[in-house]
Design a protein around this motif. Sequence first.
Motif, short mmCIF file in Angstrom:
data_model
loop_
_atom_site.label_atom_id
_atom_site.label_comp_id
_atom_site.label_asym_id
_atom_site.label_seq_id
_atom_site.Cartn_x
_atom_site.Cartn_y
_atom_site.Cartn_z
N TYR A 101 0.83 -1.20 0.00
CA TYR A 101 0.00 0.00 0.00
C TYR A 101 0.87 1.25 0.00
O TYR A 101 1.79 1.39 0.80
CB TYR A 101 -0.92 -0.02 1.23
CG TYR A 101 -1.81 1.19 1.30
CD1 TYR A 101 -2.79 1.41 0.34
CD2 TYR A 101 -1.68 2.11 2.32
CE1 TYR A 101 -3.60 2.52 0.40
CE2 TYR A 101 -2.49 3.23 2.39
CZ TYR A 101 -3.45 3.43 1.42
OH TYR A 101 -4.25 4.53 1.48
N GLU A 145 2.17 -7.80 3.22
CA GLU A 145 0.86 -7.43 2.65
C GLU A 145 0.59 -8.43 1.54
O GLU A 145 1.35 -8.52 0.57
CB GLU A 145 0.93 -6.00 2.09
CG GLU A 145 -0.42 -5.52 1.58
CD GLU A 145 -0.36 -4.09 1.02
OE1 GLU A 145 0.18 -3.20 1.71
OE2 GLU A 145 -0.83 -3.90 -0.11
N SER A 148 -0.94 -8.16 -2.42
CA SER A 148 -0.45 -6.80 -2.29
C SER A 148 -1.20 -5.85 -3.21
O SER A 148 -1.79 -6.25 -4.22
CB SER A 148 1.05 -6.76 -2.62
OG SER A 148 1.25 -6.93 -4.01
N ASN A 149 -1.13 -4.60 -2.83
CA ASN A 149 -1.84 -3.54 -3.51
C ASN A 149 -0.79 -2.58 -4.10
O ASN A 149 -0.01 -2.03 -3.32
CB ASN A 149 -2.70 -2.84 -2.44
CG ASN A 149 -3.46 -1.65 -2.94
OD1 ASN A 149 -3.43 -1.31 -4.11
ND2 ASN A 149 -4.13 -0.98 -2.02
N ASP A 174 -0.74 -6.91 6.91
CA ASP A 174 -1.83 -6.03 6.49
C ASP A 174 -2.80 -6.94 5.72
O ASP A 174 -2.54 -7.35 4.60
CB ASP A 174 -1.29 -4.90 5.60
CG ASP A 174 -2.38 -3.90 5.20
OD1 ASP A 174 -3.57 -4.30 5.18
OD2 ASP A 174 -2.05 -2.74 4.89
N THR A 177 -6.70 -6.49 2.01
CA THR A 177 -7.23 -6.91 0.72
C THR A 177 -7.81 -8.33 0.78
O THR A 177 -8.70 -8.66 0.00
CB THR A 177 -6.14 -6.86 -0.38
OG1 THR A 177 -5.04 -7.68 0.04
CG2 THR A 177 -5.66 -5.44 -0.61
N LYS A 199 -12.11 -0.33 3.97
CA LYS A 199 -12.29 -1.07 2.72
C LYS A 199 -13.39 -2.13 2.84
O LYS A 199 -14.54 -1.78 2.97
CB LYS A 199 -10.95 -1.66 2.27
CG LYS A 199 -9.78 -0.65 2.32
CD LYS A 199 -9.91 0.49 1.32
CE LYS A 199 -8.94 1.64 1.59
NZ LYS A 199 -7.53 1.26 1.67
#
Length: 377
Positions: A101, A145, A148-149, A174, A177, A199
């Motif tokens: 992120y 994460e 991942s984003n 994290d 997502t 989210k």
Amino acid sequence: MRFETKAIHAGRQVDPVTGAVTTPLHLSTTYERAADGSYTDGFMYSRGDNPNRRSLEECLTALEEGHDCVAFSSGMAAISSVIEALPADMPQRIILPDDMYFGVLTLLNETDIGRRFEIVTANMSDPDELKAVVSEKAPGLFWIETPSNPQIKIIDIAAVAEIAKKAGAVTVVDNTTATPVLQNPLQLGADFSLHSVTKYIGGHSDLLLGAVVAKKDSRMLQNVRTWQHAKGAVPSSFDCWLALRGVQTLSARMSVHCQSARTIADFLNAHEKVETVFYPGLTGHPGHDIAASQMSDFGGLLSFKVKGNAEDALKIANTVKIFTQATSLGGTHSYIEHRASVEKELTKAPDTLLRLSIGLENADDLIEDLEQALAEI
Ligand SMILES: *Cc1c(COP(=O)(O)O)cnc(C)c1O
């Protein structure tokens, strides 16, 4: 109780005063003190604790199968608090993945938090690289994460948590997502699972909230709890109330997000103007097998690279009609975003990449929308 039942009942009960089935919203900032100095139910001042926040924290603790949860005014408030809560006698060295992120990257690159810690970026899908990083110098914290984003990379949580544990470091995931429906980091060996509740858990793009769930009691957890009321980045009662409403439908919503995302990933994968699709549900995705083993489904987020250049990608984002060109993810509306032009200089996103957050519209409408936009390039 199973997930869906906990999502509706954990941390809540029929209101004993009025019989209300849905949790009342408590806006009072202060609570009456009794003659003996005590407080009914322990609430004194709403920055310290309040009924709606406590309900949400209990519910998220149950959903993540953790020990305790601490809620914050945003995902970033939760993230910065967790990083700063790393006990001072542990190595002040943080290992981060090479895609994550963007807000975390900004926090570490542009604030003193980043300068106070030694920041190391690694390809966390490569255990050999991680072992080399560990043997070079002892780490204090591993940040994961997955997915991942925005590049939808997959990290093997159990494998990284094991390396971290052996090195005496803490693992934070994290889990925004994936959501607690699809992935349970604490059962895979992580110490903390963290969410931007903004989210999927909130689910309707109408609240801002973050939460950290700890697997067990620790000095780090105590620090996070103290940070919450001492620094004061607490969520409002109303945002907690909205999050508690949203979480009740999380599992049902995730089924639709996942099913539609898979259908759209297949459509894009077969499209002549699409170069690559990043969705862990596709068997060709490099993280597919790990995702299949640690997630119960593949999520509602995907990215793809357009054949062509940045202008072509932006043209698609500007031509879609049902997708909204907007940042964020996890809402009922579908969003499309060209991350490279949003993130600018610090970006690691390819400039032909578009990120899609698949909402709850009919998937055929979304496909037709993408089809007409792709025809324009
Ligand atoms: C949005 C997001 C955050 C930050 O959360 P905010 O609620 O916007 O502060 C952190 N991590 C991920 C993966 C996110 O998508």
